[in-house]
Design a protein around this motif. Structure first.
Motif, PDB file in Angstrom:
ATOM      1  N   ALA A  13      54.592  45.887  42.645  1.00 28.14           N
ATOM      2  CA  ALA A  13      55.174  46.105  41.324  1.00 28.14           C
ATOM      3  C   ALA A  13      55.615  47.552  41.181  1.00 28.14           C
ATOM      4  O   ALA A  13      55.281  48.410  41.990  1.00 28.14           O
ATOM      5  N   CYS A  14      56.354  47.788  40.112  1.00 22.40           N
ATOM      6  CA  CYS A  14      56.739  49.156  39.787  1.00 22.40           C
ATOM      7  C   CYS A  14      55.515  49.931  39.295  1.00 22.40           C
ATOM      8  O   CYS A  14      54.438  49.360  39.117  1.00 22.40           O
ATOM      9  N   GLY A  15      55.685  51.203  39.054  1.00 25.29           N
ATOM     10  CA  GLY A  15      54.575  52.068  38.677  1.00 25.29           C
ATOM     11  C   GLY A  15      53.866  51.630  37.408  1.00 25.29           C
ATOM     12  O   GLY A  15      52.686  51.924  37.215  1.00 25.29           O
ATOM     13  N   MET A  16      54.576  50.922  36.528  1.00 25.74           N
ATOM     14  CA  MET A  16      53.954  50.467  35.289  1.00 25.74           C
ATOM     15  C   MET A  16      53.560  49.004  35.344  1.00 25.74           C
ATOM     16  O   MET A  16      53.220  48.418  34.314  1.00 25.74           O
ATOM     17  N   ASP A  17      53.689  48.421  36.524  1.00 29.58           N
ATOM     18  CA  ASP A  17      53.283  47.025  36.712  1.00 29.58           C
ATOM     19  C   ASP A  17      54.111  46.067  35.859  1.00 29.58           C
ATOM     20  O   ASP A  17      53.613  45.049  35.388  1.00 29.58           O
ATOM     21  N   LEU A  26      59.712  56.308  45.315  1.00 30.10           N
ATOM     22  CA  LEU A  26      60.908  55.856  46.030  1.00 30.10           C
ATOM     23  C   LEU A  26      62.064  56.791  45.701  1.00 30.10           C
ATOM     24  O   LEU A  26      62.749  56.609  44.696  1.00 30.10           O
ATOM     25  N   PRO A  27      62.295  57.783  46.535  1.00 27.96           N
ATOM     26  CA  PRO A  27      63.435  58.676  46.305  1.00 27.96           C
ATOM     27  C   PRO A  27      64.726  57.861  46.412  1.00 27.96           C
ATOM     28  O   PRO A  27      64.800  56.919  47.203  1.00 27.96           O
ATOM     29  N   LEU A  28      65.712  58.229  45.617  1.00 33.80           N
ATOM     30  CA  LEU A  28      66.987  57.498  45.648  1.00 33.80           C
ATOM     31  C   LEU A  28      67.599  57.514  47.041  1.00 33.80           C
ATOM     32  O   LEU A  28      67.617  58.552  47.710  1.00 33.80           O
ATOM     33  N   ASN A  29      68.099  56.365  47.443  1.00 33.70           N
ATOM     34  CA  ASN A  29      68.846  56.213  48.696  1.00 33.70           C
ATOM     35  C   ASN A  29      68.085  56.618  49.959  1.00 33.70           C
ATOM     36  O   ASN A  29      68.689  57.028  50.942  1.00 33.70           O
ATOM     37  N   GLN A  30      66.763  56.482  49.883  1.00 33.71           N
ATOM     38  CA  GLN A  30      65.964  56.733  51.078  1.00 33.71           C
ATOM     39  C   GLN A  30      65.077  55.537  51.339  1.00 33.71           C
ATOM     40  O   GLN A  30      64.552  54.946  50.401  1.00 33.71           O
ATOM     41  N   GLU A  31      64.904  55.209  52.590  1.00 34.27           N
ATOM     42  CA  GLU A  31      64.032  54.096  52.923  1.00 34.27           C
ATOM     43  C   GLU A  31      62.582  54.567  52.971  1.00 34.27           C
ATOM     44  O   GLU A  31      62.273  55.609  53.531  1.00 34.27           O
ATOM     45  N   VAL A  32      61.721  53.797  52.332  1.00 36.64           N
ATOM     46  CA  VAL A  32      60.284  54.055  52.381  1.00 36.64           C
ATOM     47  C   VAL A  32      59.637  52.778  52.895  1.00 36.64           C
ATOM     48  O   VAL A  32      59.884  51.700  52.359  1.00 36.64           O
ATOM     49  N   PHE A  82      61.429  49.611  51.389  1.00 36.36           N
ATOM     50  CA  PHE A  82      62.067  49.665  50.073  1.00 36.36           C
ATOM     51  C   PHE A  82      63.165  50.701  50.111  1.00 36.36           C
ATOM     52  O   PHE A  82      62.991  51.799  50.643  1.00 36.36           O
ATOM     53  N   LYS A  83      64.308  50.338  49.546  1.00 37.19           N
ATOM     54  CA  LYS A  83      65.392  51.311  49.417  1.00 37.19           C
ATOM     55  C   LYS A  83      65.907  51.257  47.986  1.00 37.19           C
ATOM     56  O   LYS A  83      66.482  50.253  47.554  1.00 37.19           O
ATOM     57  N   ARG A  84      65.664  52.322  47.264  1.00 36.76           N
ATOM     58  CA  ARG A  84      66.103  52.367  45.862  1.00 36.76           C
ATOM     59  C   ARG A  84      67.515  52.943  45.813  1.00 36.76           C
ATOM     60  O   ARG A  84      67.766  54.046  46.285  1.00 36.76           O
ATOM     61  N   VAL A  85      68.424  52.175  45.248  1.00 33.21           N
ATOM     62  CA  VAL A  85      69.832  52.567  45.268  1.00 33.21           C
ATOM     63  C   VAL A  85      70.380  52.884  43.881  1.00 33.21           C
ATOM     64  O   VAL A  85      71.561  53.226  43.754  1.00 33.21           O
ATOM     65  N   SER A  86      69.560  52.752  42.842  1.00 33.98           N
ATOM     66  CA  SER A  86      70.033  53.170  41.523  1.00 33.98           C
ATOM     67  C   SER A  86      68.847  53.607  40.695  1.00 33.98           C
ATOM     68  O   SER A  86      67.697  53.237  40.996  1.00 33.98           O
ATOM     69  N   ASP A  87      69.100  54.396  39.671  1.00 26.12           N
ATOM     70  CA  ASP A  87      67.981  54.835  38.836  1.00 26.12           C
ATOM     71  C   ASP A  87      67.836  53.952  37.605  1.00 26.12           C
ATOM     72  O   ASP A  87      67.201  54.332  36.629  1.00 26.12           O
ATOM     73  N   ASP A 117      60.941  53.920  40.111  1.00 24.55           N
ATOM     74  CA  ASP A 117      60.857  55.051  41.035  1.00 24.55           C
ATOM     75  C   ASP A 117      59.520  55.117  41.761  1.00 24.55           C
ATOM     76  O   ASP A 117      59.349  55.943  42.655  1.00 24.55           O
ATOM     77  N   VAL A 118      58.595  54.257  41.379  1.00 20.77           N
ATOM     78  CA  VAL A 118      57.337  54.148  42.117  1.00 20.77           C
ATOM     79  C   VAL A 118      57.126  52.675  42.450  1.00 20.77           C
ATOM     80  O   VAL A 118      57.423  51.802  41.631  1.00 20.77           O
ATOM     81  N   VAL A 119      56.640  52.405  43.656  1.00 23.70           N
ATOM     82  CA  VAL A 119      56.262  51.028  43.995  1.00 23.70           C
ATOM     83  C   VAL A 119      54.803  51.049  44.404  1.00 23.70           C
ATOM     84  O   VAL A 119      54.335  52.004  45.041  1.00 23.70           O
TER      85      VAL A 119
END
Ligand SMILES: [Cu+2]
Length: 86
Positions: free
Chosen positions: A73-77, A52-58, A29-34, A39-41
């Motif tokens: 899903a995201c942190g809130m499903d 998922l820190p911005l612009n970092q691959e996890v 996962f690579k999060r490229v925007s807020d 921010d959680v997967v």
């Protein structure tokens, strides 16, 4: 090792990722925007949860021993994606 990358940009792109059964696999996962609340997967099916820190691959290893469809899903499903193993 097959590596597939999901870009997180207010949603998951792509939303569905397919791996071949039995092949060692890694989901990145690579999060490229807020945008949104991504921010959680997490995946109960695939047994991972991480920020998922911005612009970092996890990345997470994916167990491809059993064919099927597995959700993440995201942190809130709320925002969802699917891993297909076949
Ligand atoms: Cu969310």
């Amino acid at each position: 090792m097959v590596k597939q990358t999901v870009i997180v940009d207010g949603g998951y792109q792509p939303q569905t990722v397919t791996f071949k059964q039995g092949e060692p696999a890694e989901l990145v996962f690579k999060r490229v925007s807020d945008r949104g609340c991504l921010d959680v997967v997490q995946s109960g099916d695939l047994n991972f949860k991480a920020a998922l820190p911005l612009n970092q691959e996890v990345s997470f290893p994916i167990d491809t021993s059993a064919a099927g469809e597995y959700g993440f899903a995201c942190g809130m499903d709320m925002v969802k994606g699917t891993v297909i193993v076949k």
